[in-house]
Design an enzyme around this catalytic site. Structure first.
Site, PDB file in Angstrom:
ATOM      1  N   SER A 136       0.402  -1.519  -8.758  1.00  0.00           N
ATOM      2  CA  SER A 136       0.291  -2.534  -7.215  1.00  0.00           C
ATOM      3  C   SER A 136      -0.067  -3.161  -5.534  1.00  0.00           C
ATOM      4  O   SER A 136       0.143  -1.719  -5.251  1.00  0.00           O
ATOM      5  CB  SER A 136       2.515  -2.878  -7.695  1.00  0.00           C
ATOM      6  OG  SER A 136       2.777  -2.394  -6.970  1.00  0.00           O
ATOM      7  N   GLN A 138       0.692  -3.260  -2.189  1.00  0.00           N
ATOM      8  CA  GLN A 138       1.697  -2.528  -2.059  1.00  0.00           C
ATOM      9  C   GLN A 138       2.117  -2.222  -0.643  1.00  0.00           C
ATOM     10  O   GLN A 138       1.266  -2.062   0.407  1.00  0.00           O
ATOM     11  CB  GLN A 138       2.644  -1.245  -2.832  1.00  0.00           C
ATOM     12  CG  GLN A 138       2.402  -0.326  -2.945  1.00  0.00           C
ATOM     13  CD  GLN A 138       2.613  -0.171  -3.449  1.00  0.00           C
ATOM     14  OE1 GLN A 138       2.967   1.591  -3.308  1.00  0.00           O
ATOM     15  NE2 GLN A 138       1.971   0.429  -4.802  1.00  0.00           N
ATOM     16  N   HIS A 140       5.008   0.126   2.355  1.00  0.00           N
ATOM     17  CA  HIS A 140       5.877   1.544   2.309  1.00  0.00           C
ATOM     18  C   HIS A 140       6.002   0.468   4.144  1.00  0.00           C
ATOM     19  O   HIS A 140       5.574   0.642   5.084  1.00  0.00           O
ATOM     20  CB  HIS A 140       5.621   2.603   2.178  1.00  0.00           C
ATOM     21  CG  HIS A 140       4.944   2.720   0.900  1.00  0.00           C
ATOM     22  ND1 HIS A 140       5.576   2.612  -0.069  1.00  0.00           N
ATOM     23  CD2 HIS A 140       3.519   3.616   0.708  1.00  0.00           C
ATOM     24  CE1 HIS A 140       4.454   3.036  -0.894  1.00  0.00           C
ATOM     25  NE2 HIS A 140       3.652   3.261  -0.627  1.00  0.00           N
ATOM     26  N   LYS A 163       8.182   5.634   4.541  1.00  0.00           N
ATOM     27  CA  LYS A 163       7.270   6.713   3.567  1.00  0.00           C
ATOM     28  C   LYS A 163       6.117   6.580   3.678  1.00  0.00           C
ATOM     29  O   LYS A 163       4.883   5.665   2.667  1.00  0.00           O
ATOM     30  CB  LYS A 163       7.793   5.809   1.671  1.00  0.00           C
ATOM     31  CG  LYS A 163       7.127   6.437   0.458  1.00  0.00           C
ATOM     32  CD  LYS A 163       7.039   5.001  -0.672  1.00  0.00           C
ATOM     33  CE  LYS A 163       6.068   6.404  -1.343  1.00  0.00           C
ATOM     34  NZ  LYS A 163       6.644   5.368  -2.998  1.00  0.00           N
ATOM     35  N   GLU A 165       2.752   8.342   3.737  1.00  0.00           N
ATOM     36  CA  GLU A 165       2.568   9.081   2.037  1.00  0.00           C
ATOM     37  C   GLU A 165       0.573   9.442   2.623  1.00  0.00           C
ATOM     38  O   GLU A 165      -0.406   8.665   3.028  1.00  0.00           O
ATOM     39  CB  GLU A 165       2.224   8.597   1.339  1.00  0.00           C
ATOM     40  CG  GLU A 165       1.268   7.171   0.703  1.00  0.00           C
ATOM     41  CD  GLU A 165       1.807   6.232  -0.537  1.00  0.00           C
ATOM     42  OE1 GLU A 165       3.133   6.614  -0.450  1.00  0.00           O
ATOM     43  OE2 GLU A 165       0.968   5.740  -0.789  1.00  0.00           O
ATOM     44  N   HIS A 303      -1.419  -1.380  -0.089  1.00  0.00           N
ATOM     45  CA  HIS A 303      -2.855  -0.517  -0.218  1.00  0.00           C
ATOM     46  C   HIS A 303      -2.431  -0.753  -2.334  1.00  0.00           C
ATOM     47  O   HIS A 303      -1.435  -1.151  -2.446  1.00  0.00           O
ATOM     48  CB  HIS A 303      -2.862   0.748  -0.817  1.00  0.00           C
ATOM     49  CG  HIS A 303      -1.377   1.454  -0.226  1.00  0.00           C
ATOM     50  ND1 HIS A 303      -0.704   1.239   0.790  1.00  0.00           N
ATOM     51  CD2 HIS A 303      -0.632   1.799  -1.406  1.00  0.00           C
ATOM     52  CE1 HIS A 303       0.646   1.517   0.055  1.00  0.00           C
ATOM     53  NE2 HIS A 303       0.655   2.551  -0.917  1.00  0.00           N
ATOM     54  N   ARG A 322       6.038  -4.890  -3.172  1.00  0.00           N
ATOM     55  CA  ARG A 322       5.268  -5.269  -3.428  1.00  0.00           C
ATOM     56  C   ARG A 322       4.988  -6.873  -3.736  1.00  0.00           C
ATOM     57  O   ARG A 322       5.654  -7.218  -3.699  1.00  0.00           O
ATOM     58  CB  ARG A 322       5.301  -4.806  -5.434  1.00  0.00           C
ATOM     59  CG  ARG A 322       5.576  -3.999  -5.583  1.00  0.00           C
ATOM     60  CD  ARG A 322       6.205  -3.227  -7.199  1.00  0.00           C
ATOM     61  NE  ARG A 322       5.753  -2.470  -7.311  1.00  0.00           N
ATOM     62  CZ  ARG A 322       7.258  -1.473  -7.277  1.00  0.00           C
ATOM     63  NH1 ARG A 322       8.488  -1.342  -7.397  1.00  0.00           N
ATOM     64  NH2 ARG A 322       7.365  -0.119  -7.923  1.00  0.00           N
ATOM     65  N   LYS A 328       6.644  -5.647 -11.963  1.00  0.00           N
ATOM     66  CA  LYS A 328       7.805  -5.416 -11.243  1.00  0.00           C
ATOM     67  C   LYS A 328       8.366  -6.408 -10.365  1.00  0.00           C
ATOM     68  O   LYS A 328       7.714  -7.794 -10.014  1.00  0.00           O
ATOM     69  CB  LYS A 328       7.848  -3.668 -10.649  1.00  0.00           C
ATOM     70  CG  LYS A 328       7.351  -3.229 -12.199  1.00  0.00           C
ATOM     71  CD  LYS A 328       7.524  -1.587 -11.268  1.00  0.00           C
ATOM     72  CE  LYS A 328       7.144  -0.576 -11.778  1.00  0.00           C
ATOM     73  NZ  LYS A 328       6.860   0.623 -11.525  1.00  0.00           N
TER      74      LYS A 328
END
Length: 449
Positions: A136, A138, A140, A163, A165, A303, A322, A328
């Site tokens: 997706s 999305q 964070h 989050k 990453e 991203h 998302r 979802k």
């Protein structure tokens, strides 16, 4: 406690039985690195038609790891691993001791600096990803927003952590990440009529007449307005726009070579028909990583991973907001309001040599770093002792790991996951070529006074 328990509790290296996620975007069966590693970690057969998307190594409740040899876990297969955990069903974990509980019982394994900052929590989550189709669009949340979202919707936002990453490519790896430059944004408005149909004409006119050198904040404001309108478009308008875009690009492909972004958009349309994420891809940078290159993402940056396999490390969180390319839950307003709207191509990390066989990747986050190790047959190397914990995963070959001056060696091979406590030097020798990765707390943080 008898003598055998004393020996068990003072073994420095611990094997882990880890969790797998079967998200529908994952690669299936033997085509998935996650599937291969999971099967070897568990001593089980790969289910050929099942998607294997993510292999989780850490303490997050949605995909916990367990300490092999603790209550309820037997040393199952030839290389001493217990059974991997399907995160959709924890019922067979029985009385097994989770890595989280084991750390709580043995907090010194984290080292003083980690304990002082994060308590008895492992601050990073380590993963392998096998991506067959796009994830997706999305972002964070940062720490403050994560706490709010978790409090409001704990069933959707499962923890209150941020989050950041980093994804390190194992194969060629594609992603969408961050907003395109101002010049590219103007080209989107000029040349993609399906975008213009979904947004206010005043915004498009203003954007085309802005001088970004002197009006940076104004650019950001209009980009926010345009992107929010786009992502909020009705299902009917989106379906019509995506259909027009698809027909136009298919016709133009007969007379000219489509750009990489246009080809990507057609690929996304096949994977997620009539999804607004197909059109919004024009607003995001298309990144192609070669094996050994890494991409890191801070909070509130849009991203979407597109294809390929990577090793990923992040803060211990599963918070995802998302807004496209997904069946979802979508939270469009939260996503559009939280983004930084920073423009330009993201930094790609190529790592730096820690030794002839080890490359280190240091993102600007305290929680984590990653090492990539390729060790030829018959060679040896050393991972220096650090003041924080480490997790190692082997994705190819066979060798032996030795903790410091310990006389015992642990045979390791593909599928093995090893936890090493703070202050442990790791000596590695190969039987055949060894391909492994290490995640740990960022050494810049550990080296600060």
């Amino acid at each position: 406690m008898d003598s055998s328990e004393l020996v068990e509790n003072h073994r420095p290296l611990r094997r882990l039985r880890c969790s797998v996620q079967h998200y529908d975007w994952g690669r299936t069966g033997r085509d998935s690195l996650v599937g291969k590693v999971c099967a070897l970690n568990s001593g089980s057969e790969i289910q050929l038609n099942k998607p294997y998307a993510e292999f989780w190594m850490g303490i997050h409740a949605s995909g916990p790891s367990f300490v092999v040899g603790s209550a309820g876990i037997e040393n199952g297969n030839a290389n001493g691993n217990g059974a991997a955990v399907d995160s959709h069903s924890h019922s067979h974990s029985g009385a097994a001791l989770s890595l989280k509980d084991w750390i709580v019982q043995n907090p010194s394994v984290l080292g003083d600096k980690v304990l002082d900052k994060w308590g008895s929590d492992l601050p990073f989550l380590f993963k392998i990803l096998s991506v067959a189709k796009a994830l997706s669009i999305q972002a964070h949340p940062d720490k403050e927003l994560a706490k709010k979202l978790h409090k409001l919707h704990p069933n959707i936002y499962k923890d209150d952590s941020h989050k950041p990453e980093m994804a390190l490519a194992v194969t060629e790896f594609e992603a969408l990440c961050g907003f395109v430059s101002f010049a590219e944004l103007k080209d989107v408005i000029r040349y993609i009529p399906e975008v213009v149909e979904l947004i206010d004409s005043n915004d498009t006119s203003q954007l085309l007449h802005i001088n970004d050198q002197v009006e940076g904040e104004k650019v950001k404001s209009i980009l926010r307005s345009i992107f929010t309108q786009l992502m909020s478009a009705s299902k009917e308008m989106t379906t019509e726009a995506v259909s027009k875009l698809k027909i136009r690009l298919q016709m133009q492909s007969q007379v000219r070579r489509l750009t990489d972004k246009e080809n990507l958009v057609l690929k996304l349309e096949k994977e997620y028909p009539n999804d607004i994420g197909v059109i919004s891809a024009f607003f995001l940078n298309h990144i192609k990583l070669n094996p050994g290159e890494a991409l890191y993402l801070g909070a509130n940056e849009p991203h979407a991973y597109i294809s390929g396999e990577c090793i990923e490390v992040m803060a211990t969180s599963d918070n995802v907001v998302r807004a496209g390319l997904t069946p979802k839950h979508r939270d469009v307003q939260t996503l559009c309001s939280m983004l930084t709207y920073k423009q330009g191509f993201p930094e790609i990390l190529k790592g730096f040599p820690l030794s002839p066989y080890i490359t280190r990747y240091l993102p600007p986050f305290d929680e984590f770093e990653m090492d990539r190790c390729f060790l030829p047959k018959g060679a040896s190397t050393v991972f220096p002792a650090v003041e924080g914990p480490s997790i190692f995963v082997v994705i190819g070959g066979e060798g032996a790991m030795q903790a410091g001056s310990s006389s015992s060696r642990d045979v390791v091979m593909e599928g093995d996951v090893i936890f090493a406590p703070a202050g442990t030097q790791i000596n590695v020798k190969t039987v055949s070529e060894l391909h492994m990765y290490r995640a740990g707390v960022n050494s810049r943080f550990l080296q600060t006074l």
